[in-house]
Design an enzyme around this catalytic site. Structure first.
Site, short mmCIF file in Angstrom:
data_model
loop_
_atom_site.label_atom_id
_atom_site.label_comp_id
_atom_site.label_asym_id
_atom_site.label_seq_id
_atom_site.Cartn_x
_atom_site.Cartn_y
_atom_site.Cartn_z
N ASP A 154 0.85 -1.19 0.00
CA ASP A 154 0.00 0.00 0.00
C ASP A 154 0.88 1.25 0.00
O ASP A 154 1.79 1.36 0.83
CB ASP A 154 -0.89 -0.04 1.26
CG ASP A 154 -1.94 1.06 1.26
OD1 ASP A 154 -2.31 1.54 0.17
OD2 ASP A 154 -2.39 1.43 2.37
N HIS A 157 -9.41 4.98 -1.73
CA HIS A 157 -8.66 4.96 -0.46
C HIS A 157 -9.50 5.65 0.60
O HIS A 157 -10.40 6.41 0.29
CB HIS A 157 -7.33 5.68 -0.64
CG HIS A 157 -6.32 4.87 -1.38
ND1 HIS A 157 -5.06 4.60 -0.88
CD2 HIS A 157 -6.38 4.24 -2.57
CE1 HIS A 157 -4.41 3.85 -1.75
NE2 HIS A 157 -5.17 3.63 -2.79
N THR A 187 -7.82 2.37 8.78
CA THR A 187 -8.09 2.95 10.10
C THR A 187 -9.10 2.13 10.91
O THR A 187 -8.84 1.78 12.06
CB THR A 187 -8.64 4.38 9.93
OG1 THR A 187 -7.73 5.11 9.10
CG2 THR A 187 -8.77 5.08 11.27
ZN LIG Z 1 -4.34 5.31 0.75
#
Ligand SMILES: [Zn+2]
Length: 275
Positions: free
Chosen positions: A81, A202, A227
């Site tokens: 990522d 994203h 998150t």
């Molecule tokens: Zn991202």
């Protein structure tokens, strides 16, 4: 089974769903995600952030992901990522990654294209698709971003690089939102119509479910959840009875929490019952 990035996204693109991409940090988060994918018969992308590659974390984490992917009866892609340059990409590849995101979005357009194309050329030899980013996807803490990816930029970037998937700036950001974001659904549709390839969202954590569904209908084929996966794990860790000290037993609840979080996102994206 371990599959490469473009293969896992091809099925999603043909059938009109999105593959969830979960950021993992340890064995337990990997276990929660894999258990969810197996139960839901869903393809899944397990990804690790670039920092984990350059700090040596991945040297320990990657063998766990690799083993989990090989053992799994559903397609699993191991993805880097936000690869910040060629070094983390090389480290990820050395550790068995089957998908790579290179993020040169801080550079100007032409430099971004030149660097991304170099990565695509090298990785095509290994049959590994590249995710690129155009239009910088910022941090939620800085407020709702409005410098969206344009159709023209997206076309120029995709034509100039040959990326397998494109991360677009369409109203999301990384981290926790202060207020719910409003996604640019028509923009997603227009970009998808022009570039055809799978689009990536994203900052999926905290986006309302109805907007996620519209984004998938409009052409998003991969959505990143970083998150909220962290919070599902950590909230559970803090809630576990401190009398339990054997770590495997202690981790039962946090693994179950990650699994339950992953199940909800798999279903939201329509990735369940695809295998
Ligand atoms: Zn991202």
């Amino acid at each position: 089974m371990l599959v490469n990035f473009q293969t896992i996204l091809k099925d999603a693109d043909e059938k009109g769903y999105a593959v969830p991409a979960f950021n993992v940090y340890n064995m337990e988060t990997v276990m929660g995600v894999i258990q969810a994918a197996e139960e839901q018969r869903a393809p899944v992308i397990i990804q690790f952030y670039s920092r984990l590659a350059t700090t040596g974390f991945v040297d320990y984490l990657a063998p766990i992901i690799l083993k989990a992917a090989e053992k799994a009866s559903v397609p699993v892609c191991i993805h880097l990522d936000h690869g910040a340059g060629f070094e983390p990409a090389a480290i990820a590849l050395k550790n068995g990654a089957t998908g790579i995101m290179v993020d040169f979005s801080k550079l100007d357009m032409d430099e971004n294209i030149a660097n991304t194309k170099k990565a695509v050329d090298i990785l095509s030899v290994m049959n590994i698709g590249v995710e690129g980013e155009i239009g910088h996807i910022g941090a939620a803490a800085d407020g709702v971003p409005t410098d969206y990816t344009t159709v023209e930029e997206a076309k120029k970037y995709v034509d100039g690089t040959g990326v397998a998937a494109l991360a677009v700036a369409v109203g999301t950001a990384h981290g926790r939102y202060k207020q719910a974001p409003v996604l640019q659904i028509e923009r997603i549709k227009a970009i998808k119509d022009e570039v055809k390839i799978p689009l990536v969202l994203h900052g999926g954590s905290g986006v309302p479910d109805d907007q996620i569904k519209l984004a998938v209908q409009a052409g998003i084929r991969k959505i990143n959840f970083g998150t909220d996966l962290c919070y599902s794990f950590l909230d559970s860790v803090f809630a576990v009875d401190r009398k339990i000290y054997a770590i495997d037993l202690f981790m039962k609840e946090p693994i179950a929490a990650v699994k339950s979080f992953a199940v909800s996102k798999i279903q939201l994206l329509g990735a369940n019952d695809r295998v």
